[in-house]
Design an enzyme around this catalytic site. Structure first.
Site, PDB file in Angstrom:
ATOM      1  N   GLN A 114      -5.591  -0.500  -3.800  1.00 39.26           N
ATOM      2  CA  GLN A 114      -6.207  -1.660  -4.452  1.00 39.26           C
ATOM      3  C   GLN A 114      -7.114  -1.261  -5.624  1.00 39.26           C
ATOM      4  O   GLN A 114      -7.164  -1.947  -6.637  1.00 39.26           O
ATOM      5  CB  GLN A 114      -6.987  -2.470  -3.398  1.00 39.26           C
ATOM      6  CG  GLN A 114      -7.508  -3.792  -3.932  1.00 39.26           C
ATOM      7  CD  GLN A 114      -8.202  -4.605  -2.855  1.00 39.26           C
ATOM      8  OE1 GLN A 114      -7.831  -4.546  -1.689  1.00 39.26           O
ATOM      9  NE2 GLN A 114      -9.218  -5.354  -3.230  1.00 39.26           N
ATOM     10  N   CYS A 167      -1.778  -3.217   6.719  1.00 42.06           N
ATOM     11  CA  CYS A 167      -1.915  -1.939   7.439  1.00 42.06           C
ATOM     12  C   CYS A 167      -3.219  -1.890   8.221  1.00 42.06           C
ATOM     13  O   CYS A 167      -3.353  -1.117   9.169  1.00 42.06           O
ATOM     14  CB  CYS A 167      -1.764  -0.736   6.508  1.00 42.06           C
ATOM     15  SG  CYS A 167      -3.008  -0.601   5.235  1.00 42.06           S
ATOM     16  N   HIS A 213      -5.136  -6.463   3.911  1.00 41.75           N
ATOM     17  CA  HIS A 213      -4.165  -5.380   4.027  1.00 41.75           C
ATOM     18  C   HIS A 213      -3.504  -5.420   5.399  1.00 41.75           C
ATOM     19  O   HIS A 213      -4.191  -5.287   6.422  1.00 41.75           O
ATOM     20  CB  HIS A 213      -4.874  -4.028   3.852  1.00 41.75           C
ATOM     21  CG  HIS A 213      -5.365  -3.784   2.455  1.00 41.75           C
ATOM     22  ND1 HIS A 213      -4.846  -2.797   1.647  1.00 41.75           N
ATOM     23  CD2 HIS A 213      -6.316  -4.422   1.719  1.00 41.75           C
ATOM     24  CE1 HIS A 213      -5.471  -2.829   0.466  1.00 41.75           C
ATOM     25  NE2 HIS A 213      -6.354  -3.799   0.498  1.00 41.75           N
ATOM     26  N   CYS A 229       0.844  -1.191   0.000  1.00 45.72           N
ATOM     27  CA  CYS A 229       0.000   0.000   0.000  1.00 45.72           C
ATOM     28  C   CYS A 229       0.879   1.240   0.000  1.00 45.72           C
ATOM     29  O   CYS A 229       1.919   1.288   0.644  1.00 45.72           O
ATOM     30  CB  CYS A 229      -0.962   0.002   1.184  1.00 45.72           C
ATOM     31  SG  CYS A 229      -0.271   0.614   2.721  1.00 45.72           S
ATOM     32  N   GLU A 230       0.426   2.221  -0.757  1.00 42.91           N
ATOM     33  CA  GLU A 230       1.245   3.425  -0.889  1.00 42.91           C
ATOM     34  C   GLU A 230       1.130   4.337   0.328  1.00 42.91           C
ATOM     35  O   GLU A 230       1.886   5.286   0.465  1.00 42.91           O
ATOM     36  CB  GLU A 230       0.876   4.186  -2.168  1.00 42.91           C
ATOM     37  CG  GLU A 230      -0.515   4.783  -2.176  1.00 42.91           C
ATOM     38  CD  GLU A 230      -0.828   5.444  -3.518  1.00 42.91           C
ATOM     39  OE1 GLU A 230      -0.161   5.127  -4.515  1.00 42.91           O
ATOM     40  OE2 GLU A 230      -1.751   6.278  -3.539  1.00 42.91           O
ATOM     41  N   HIS A 231       0.194   4.056   1.216  1.00 40.90           N
ATOM     42  CA  HIS A 231       0.039   4.911   2.398  1.00 40.90           C
ATOM     43  C   HIS A 231       0.974   4.532   3.530  1.00 40.90           C
ATOM     44  O   HIS A 231       1.404   5.392   4.297  1.00 40.90           O
ATOM     45  CB  HIS A 231      -1.415   4.859   2.891  1.00 40.90           C
ATOM     46  CG  HIS A 231      -2.402   5.273   1.849  1.00 40.90           C
ATOM     47  ND1 HIS A 231      -3.524   4.539   1.541  1.00 40.90           N
ATOM     48  CD2 HIS A 231      -2.402   6.344   1.023  1.00 40.90           C
ATOM     49  CE1 HIS A 231      -4.180   5.149   0.547  1.00 40.90           C
ATOM     50  NE2 HIS A 231      -3.521   6.233   0.231  1.00 40.90           N
ATOM     51  N   HIS A 232       1.253   3.242   3.656  1.00 41.36           N
ATOM     52  CA  HIS A 232       2.063   2.784   4.796  1.00 41.36           C
ATOM     53  C   HIS A 232       3.263   1.951   4.379  1.00 41.36           C
ATOM     54  O   HIS A 232       4.050   1.542   5.227  1.00 41.36           O
ATOM     55  CB  HIS A 232       1.200   1.949   5.743  1.00 41.36           C
ATOM     56  CG  HIS A 232      -0.052   2.633   6.189  1.00 41.36           C
ATOM     57  ND1 HIS A 232      -1.256   2.480   5.545  1.00 41.36           N
ATOM     58  CD2 HIS A 232      -0.267   3.499   7.213  1.00 41.36           C
ATOM     59  CE1 HIS A 232      -2.180   3.215   6.143  1.00 41.36           C
ATOM     60  NE2 HIS A 232      -1.604   3.851   7.150  1.00 41.36           N
TER      61      HIS A 232
HETATM   62 ZN   LIG Z   1      -2.011   1.120   4.078  1.00 41.80          ZN
END
Ligand SMILES: [Zn+2]
Length: 202
Positions: A129, A159, A157, A88-91
């Site tokens: 996703q 995260c 996920h 995931c690009e956030h975490h």
């Molecule tokens: Zn994430």
């Protein structure tokens, strides 16, 4: 009281090796990067991260090269349960699961073994996703201009599982329905019934 500020200028940051940056991260999370178990960790992190993001260095046209075939078949082609691993690009934490890919040809098909590779090219990047789902559909559309493409991704996920809401069993399902899968309810339902298992909610 005197304060000392350390500033990194962009030009100097780019001179720092990737391994030194990982060493710095290890220090900042409270570790000692010189202890035995961690001495080679920055080197391993660099290699692992290069592998997990190799999709940036892959070209979809090369992957599909010599794997597009002319046919006069126009029934649905389905490749189910394609395992994928992404981040995931956030975490920068993994998400992983299965992709179900279907299309109705319009004179051309893709060699079946290339479908998992195509999924991989986009999965091995920093992703959300929803975008991953859409990019797989768009790549197939561009490659063979089919009558329609349908993609379903089901993923877990880390995260969400390891941090934040800590939901251990939640499955995130995303879909992209293009062409006849969007306009013909019967085609869409045929696809859904072929990929659906007991207990699935989609
Ligand atoms: Zn994430």
């Amino acid at each position: 009281m005197a304060t000392t500020e350390i500033t990194f200028e962009k030009s100097t940051l780019s001179d720092i090796s990737t391994q030194d940056l990982y060493r710095e991260i290890l220090t900042r999370i409270g570790e000692d990067p010189t202890r035995d178990g961690l001495v080679r960790t920055p080197e391993r992190m660099e290699k692992a991260m290069a592998f997990l993001t190799r999709g940036y260095r892959q070209d979809i046209n090369e992957v599909l090269h010599e794997a597009l075939f002319d046919v006069d078949y126009d029934e649905m082609v389905i490749v189910k349960d394609v395992e994928f691993f992404s981040m995931c690009e956030h975490h920068l934490l993994p998400f992983f699961g299965k992709a179900h890919v279907a299309y109705v040809p319009n004179g051309k098909v893709i060699g079946l073994s290339k479908i998992p590779r195509l999924v991989d090219v986009f999965a091995r990047r920093l992703q959300v996703q929803e975008r991953l789902t859409r990019q797989i559909g768009e790549a197939i559309t561009e490659a063979i201009n089919p009558q329609g493409v349908a993609i379903i991704l089901e993923a877990q996920h880390l995260c969400m599982m390891m941090r934040g809401v800590e939901k251990q069993h939640s499955l995130t399902v995303t879909s992209a329905m293009l062409g006849v899968f969007k306009t013909q309810l019967q085609t869409r339902n045929e696809f859904l019934s072929l990929v659906r298992r007991s207990g699935d909610s989609f």
